[in-house]
Design an enzyme around this catalytic site. Sequence first.
Site, PDB file in Angstrom:
ATOM      1  CB  CYS A 119       4.124  29.907 -37.009  1.00 62.56           C
ATOM      2  SG  CYS A 119       4.104  28.476 -38.081  1.00 62.56           S
ATOM      3  CG  ASP A 143       1.134  39.180 -40.778  1.00 68.19           C
ATOM      4  OD1 ASP A 143       0.331  38.841 -41.668  1.00 68.19           O
ATOM      5  OD2 ASP A 143       1.766  38.364 -40.083  1.00 68.19           O
ATOM      6  CE  LYS A 156      -2.610  32.330 -43.372  1.00 67.08           C
ATOM      7  NZ  LYS A 156      -2.228  31.010 -42.891  1.00 67.08           N
ATOM      8  CG  HIS A 213       2.904  33.634 -38.351  1.00 71.71           C
ATOM      9  ND1 HIS A 213       3.970  33.334 -39.170  1.00 71.71           N
ATOM     10  CD2 HIS A 213       2.064  32.582 -38.432  1.00 71.71           C
ATOM     11  CE1 HIS A 213       3.761  32.151 -39.726  1.00 71.71           C
ATOM     12  NE2 HIS A 213       2.612  31.672 -39.287  1.00 71.71           N
ATOM     13  CD  GLN A 219      -4.928  33.789 -39.687  1.00 72.25           C
ATOM     14  OE1 GLN A 219      -6.117  33.602 -39.927  1.00 72.25           O
ATOM     15  NE2 GLN A 219      -4.021  32.857 -39.890  1.00 72.25           N
TER      16      GLN A 219
HETATM   17  N1  C6P Z   1      -0.542  31.248 -40.434  1.00 75.32           N
HETATM   18  C1  C6P Z   1      -1.712  29.452 -39.317  1.00 75.32           C
HETATM   19  O1  C6P Z   1      -2.126  28.290 -39.252  1.00 75.32           O
HETATM   20  P1  C6P Z   1       2.059  32.211 -45.261  1.00 75.32           P
HETATM   21  O2  C6P Z   1       2.480  30.886 -44.712  1.00 75.32           O
HETATM   22  O3  C6P Z   1       3.209  32.978 -45.834  1.00 75.32           O
HETATM   23  O4  C6P Z   1       0.883  32.103 -46.183  1.00 75.32           O
HETATM   24  O5  C6P Z   1       1.485  33.046 -44.017  1.00 75.32           O
HETATM   25  C2  C6P Z   1       2.295  33.254 -42.886  1.00 75.32           C
HETATM   26  C3  C6P Z   1       1.521  33.938 -41.800  1.00 75.32           C
HETATM   27  C4  C6P Z   1       1.885  35.217 -41.420  1.00 75.32           C
HETATM   28  N2  C6P Z   1       1.192  35.902 -40.493  1.00 75.32           N
HETATM   29  C5  C6P Z   1       0.125  35.376 -39.878  1.00 75.32           C
HETATM   30  C6  C6P Z   1      -0.624  36.198 -38.872  1.00 75.32           C
HETATM   31  C7  C6P Z   1      -0.293  34.073 -40.207  1.00 75.32           C
HETATM   32  O6  C6P Z   1      -1.366  33.573 -39.604  1.00 75.32           O
HETATM   33  C8  C6P Z   1       0.427  33.337 -41.181  1.00 75.32           C
HETATM   34  C9  C6P Z   1       0.051  31.922 -41.491  1.00 75.32           C
HETATM   35  C10 C6P Z   1      -1.040  29.894 -40.603  1.00 75.32           C
HETATM   36  O7  C6P Z   1      -1.839  30.257 -38.401  1.00 75.32           O
HETATM   37  C11 C6P Z   1      -0.003  28.918 -41.053  1.00 75.32           C
HETATM   38  S1  C6P Z   1       1.377  28.845 -39.949  1.00 75.32           S
END
Ligand code: C6P
Length: 406
Positions: free
Chosen positions: A362, A198, A224, A121, A201
């Site tokens: 992303c 990370d 999440k 991401h 998910q």
């Molecule tokens: N992915 C998706 O729809 P934040 O925005 O900081 O809470 O998380 C960022 C992020 C980082 N790593 C991974 C693997 C992610 O999936 C995400 C967030 C969402 O896939 C929003 S772009």
Amino acid sequence: MDISAVRQCFPILDQTINGCPLAYLDSAASAQKPIQVIEALKQYYEQDHANVHRGVHTLGTRATEAYEGARAKVARFIHAGQVEEVVFTRGTTSSINLVAGSYARAVCAEGDEIVVSAMEHHSNLLPWQQAAKATGAVLKYIPLQADGTFSIEAVESTVTHRTKIVAVSHISNVLGIANPVAQIAAIAHRHGAVVLVDGAQSIAHIQVDVQALDCDFYVFSGHKMCGPTGIGVLYGKKTLLEQMEPYEYGGEMIAEVGLYDAHWKELPWKFEAGTPSIAGAIGLGAAVDFLTQIGMDVIEAHDRLRTRYAVEQLKQMERLTMYGPEQGRCGLVTFTIDGIHPHDLATVLDQYGVAIRAGHHCCQLLMRHFGVGATARASFYLYTTEAEIDQLVAGLRQAESYFMTM
Ligand code: C6P
């Protein structure tokens, strides 16, 4: 798991969109909130609100106890060895920026390596790009296989004695596949590097044990996993967090201030400058209680079952291409339908009450790897029913017949 009892905890699910029952299949972007979390926020704002770590008055004490209590719950949830290894941040993105801004810039020098993959991401990529630029380190990519995954052999051959940091996702937000992060950590450690995982998910779907994984940093977002937005976690091994300089400076994080310098508080507060998201942390604590009560093993089994069902149904659509391996998915399916733009698909599905995400998620590098600009993604969580997946497939068939006759 009694799915109807679970669904009753989520008031938002009980509504119609465009005359159809809502089928919320976008939990990978953000999960819905159970009444237990909403009530915890209400209780805090109606009865207990004050700033933390400041007032000696009763409300200040209550707010501080609830905030620090939430930290202890999170520490237990991820099996951290010590509570002070849990730093509250705004979310996954902030946590990674903190490590890239503080740790990476301190340890990396010209010619050192930061290892990532093109599956990441943007939040687990851009902070490392910037850290590499600032320090002269080389950003190295673990090569991907055709299906978007990478092998452990590829990790072996990418990590070297010059590698200082390996940053990988636990579960990919496009592939829904878990990377072998314990093995990756072992490889990194053999070369004297640290590993950041990370967990954005994974945290919602599987039991995470940071000590068993032996990861150095583990990061995730509250929203999440049924918690509020604006709160997230940086888990870091105490020895590493202690070495690191603060990333932000200001109130709350100091022990003593002089004219030209200051001393920081001990962990975890030296990384929590300014008034934190108190309500966010308390809501996250309530989300942890909620998920723990159901059981992460039960949630994982349910989410895998639903994902498998979705794969089986979607496979029957001739014009549909799925991205990533068919087996081993948890929580999401990413796909395109020949001749229909993913945004058009999502727009038509909304007419049938089905919420999915369309776009590059992303993950532009992974989209490029697959040779597409965008994909559609349906994602599932503990409240997802088979009927909702059937509603998705019916909506996709409607979209097909609409666009194919145009
Ligand atoms: N992915 C998706 O729809 P934040 O925005 O900081 O809470 O998380 C960022 C992020 C980082 N790593 C991974 C693997 C992610 O999936 C995400 C967030 C969402 O896939 C929003 S772009």
